[in-house]
Motif scaffolding. Sequence first.
Motif, PDB file in Angstrom:
ATOM      1  N   ILE A 178       0.842  -1.206   0.000  1.00  0.00           N
ATOM      2  CA  ILE A 178       0.000   0.000   0.000  1.00  0.00           C
ATOM      3  C   ILE A 178       0.873   1.249   0.000  1.00  0.00           C
ATOM      4  N   ARG A 179       1.855   1.281   0.896  1.00  0.00           N
ATOM      5  CA  ARG A 179       2.736   2.462   0.978  1.00  0.00           C
ATOM      6  C   ARG A 179       3.497   2.693  -0.328  1.00  0.00           C
ATOM      7  N   LYS A 180       3.999   1.617  -0.935  1.00  0.00           N
ATOM      8  CA  LYS A 180       4.745   1.751  -2.188  1.00  0.00           C
ATOM      9  C   LYS A 180       3.862   2.284  -3.305  1.00  0.00           C
ATOM     10  N   LEU A 181       2.650   1.767  -3.408  1.00  0.00           N
ATOM     11  CA  LEU A 181       1.744   2.238  -4.456  1.00  0.00           C
ATOM     12  C   LEU A 181       1.363   3.700  -4.241  1.00  0.00           C
ATOM     13  N   LEU A 182       1.111   4.062  -3.000  1.00  0.00           N
ATOM     14  CA  LEU A 182       0.777   5.457  -2.707  1.00  0.00           C
ATOM     15  C   LEU A 182       1.964   6.372  -2.991  1.00  0.00           C
ATOM     16  N   ASP A 183       3.170   5.914  -2.662  1.00  0.00           N
ATOM     17  CA  ASP A 183       4.382   6.700  -2.937  1.00  0.00           C
ATOM     18  C   ASP A 183       4.595   6.898  -4.440  1.00  0.00           C
ATOM     19  N   LYS A 184       4.099   5.965  -5.246  1.00  0.00           N
ATOM     20  CA  LYS A 184       4.245   6.068  -6.696  1.00  0.00           C
ATOM     21  C   LYS A 184       3.141   6.925  -7.333  1.00  0.00           C
ATOM     22  N   GLY A 185       2.256   7.459  -6.492  1.00  0.00           N
ATOM     23  CA  GLY A 185       1.261   8.390  -6.999  1.00  0.00           C
ATOM     24  C   GLY A 185      -0.141   7.839  -7.171  1.00  0.00           C
ATOM     25  N   PHE A 186      -0.346   6.590  -6.826  1.00  0.00           N
ATOM     26  CA  PHE A 186      -1.699   6.049  -6.904  1.00  0.00           C
ATOM     27  C   PHE A 186      -2.539   6.656  -5.783  1.00  0.00           C
ATOM     28  N   ASP A 187      -3.811   6.900  -6.054  1.00  0.00           N
ATOM     29  CA  ASP A 187      -4.660   7.416  -4.983  1.00  0.00           C
ATOM     30  C   ASP A 187      -5.241   6.238  -4.192  1.00  0.00           C
ATOM     31  N   PRO A 188      -5.717   6.485  -2.968  1.00  0.00           N
ATOM     32  CA  PRO A 188      -6.198   5.400  -2.110  1.00  0.00           C
ATOM     33  C   PRO A 188      -7.283   4.534  -2.761  1.00  0.00           C
ATOM     34  N   GLU A 189      -8.142   5.143  -3.562  1.00  0.00           N
ATOM     35  CA  GLU A 189      -9.210   4.387  -4.212  1.00  0.00           C
ATOM     36  C   GLU A 189      -8.636   3.385  -5.216  1.00  0.00           C
ATOM     37  N   GLN A 190      -7.622   3.796  -5.971  1.00  0.00           N
ATOM     38  CA  GLN A 190      -6.992   2.894  -6.938  1.00  0.00           C
ATOM     39  C   GLN A 190      -6.292   1.734  -6.229  1.00  0.00           C
ATOM     40  N   VAL A 191      -5.596   2.051  -5.145  1.00  0.00           N
ATOM     41  CA  VAL A 191      -4.895   1.018  -4.384  1.00  0.00           C
ATOM     42  C   VAL A 191      -5.907   0.024  -3.809  1.00  0.00           C
ATOM     43  N   ALA A 192      -6.983   0.554  -3.242  1.00  0.00           N
ATOM     44  CA  ALA A 192      -8.014  -0.314  -2.666  1.00  0.00           C
ATOM     45  C   ALA A 192      -8.620  -1.219  -3.730  1.00  0.00           C
ATOM     46  N   ASP A 193      -8.864  -0.660  -4.910  1.00  0.00           N
ATOM     47  CA  ASP A 193      -9.435  -1.449  -6.002  1.00  0.00           C
ATOM     48  C   ASP A 193      -8.463  -2.534  -6.456  1.00  0.00           C
ATOM     49  N   ALA A 194      -7.200  -2.183  -6.624  1.00  0.00           N
ATOM     50  CA  ALA A 194      -6.193  -3.136  -7.101  1.00  0.00           C
ATOM     51  C   ALA A 194      -5.962  -4.272  -6.112  1.00  0.00           C
ATOM     52  N   LEU A 195      -5.968  -3.949  -4.831  1.00  0.00           N
ATOM     53  CA  LEU A 195      -5.697  -4.956  -3.802  1.00  0.00           C
ATOM     54  C   LEU A 195      -6.962  -5.589  -3.228  1.00  0.00           C
ATOM     55  N   GLU A 196      -8.111  -5.137  -3.737  1.00  0.00           N
ATOM     56  CA  GLU A 196      -9.407  -5.625  -3.263  1.00  0.00           C
ATOM     57  C   GLU A 196      -9.549  -5.467  -1.753  1.00  0.00           C
ATOM     58  N   LEU A 197      -9.249  -4.249  -1.292  1.00  0.00           N
ATOM     59  CA  LEU A 197      -9.356  -3.892   0.124  1.00  0.00           C
ATOM     60  C   LEU A 197     -10.339  -2.735   0.274  1.00  0.00           C
ATOM     61  N   PRO A 198     -10.881  -2.559   1.474  1.00  0.00           N
ATOM     62  CA  PRO A 198     -11.694  -1.374   1.713  1.00  0.00           C
ATOM     63  C   PRO A 198     -10.826  -0.115   1.670  1.00  0.00           C
ATOM     64  N   VAL A 199     -11.375   0.957   1.123  1.00  0.00           N
ATOM     65  CA  VAL A 199     -10.635   2.219   1.026  1.00  0.00           C
ATOM     66  C   VAL A 199     -10.218   2.694   2.416  1.00  0.00           C
ATOM     67  N   ASP A 200     -11.067   2.458   3.404  1.00  0.00           N
ATOM     68  CA  ASP A 200     -10.733   2.868   4.779  1.00  0.00           C
ATOM     69  C   ASP A 200      -9.458   2.202   5.273  1.00  0.00           C
ATOM     70  N   GLU A 201      -9.246   0.947   4.903  1.00  0.00           N
ATOM     71  CA  GLU A 201      -8.028   0.245   5.325  1.00  0.00           C
ATOM     72  C   GLU A 201      -6.792   0.867   4.675  1.00  0.00           C
ATOM     73  N   VAL A 202      -6.916   1.247   3.423  1.00  0.00           N
ATOM     74  CA  VAL A 202      -5.798   1.910   2.722  1.00  0.00           C
ATOM     75  C   VAL A 202      -5.509   3.252   3.369  1.00  0.00           C
ATOM     76  N   ARG A 203      -6.540   4.004   3.650  1.00  0.00           N
ATOM     77  CA  ARG A 203      -6.354   5.317   4.279  1.00  0.00           C
ATOM     78  C   ARG A 203      -5.770   5.192   5.679  1.00  0.00           C
ATOM     79  N   LYS A 204      -6.187   4.152   6.405  1.00  0.00           N
ATOM     80  CA  LYS A 204      -5.655   3.922   7.747  1.00  0.00           C
ATOM     81  C   LYS A 204      -4.152   3.665   7.693  1.00  0.00           C
ATOM     82  N   THR A 205      -3.700   2.971   6.680  1.00  0.00           N
ATOM     83  CA  THR A 205      -2.279   2.684   6.511  1.00  0.00           C
ATOM     84  C   THR A 205      -1.497   3.959   6.240  1.00  0.00           C
TER      85      THR A 205
END
Length: 91
Positions: A61-88
């Motif tokens: 999650i941190r690596k994807l966010l550092d590369k410029g992905f937004d939390p919604e994209q990361v959540a979609d790619a990893l099939e996680l809730p957006v809240d979990e990505v934001r919490k990280t």
Amino acid sequence: MELIMSVADLYYRPAIGEDDVILSELREQCPEEGEEIMELMPIWKKIGYEEGKEKATKDIIRKLLDKGFDPEQVADALELPVDEVRKTTKK
């Protein structure tokens, strides 16, 4: 031995750091059987697996966010809730 360890697994839940101490003692006292005993204790494997999986997910999650992905994209790619990505991201 497997039956004994299965019963122990049902009733004994070690604290996260306690398993290292127990493993060290087992290896010192029974160096030949230490590895075999460890294989029969699935709770240790479960704890280690879950911790490793959680850490790996947070790292990804941190690596994807550092590369410029937004939390919604990361959540979609990893099939996680957006809240979990934001919490990280808050840690």
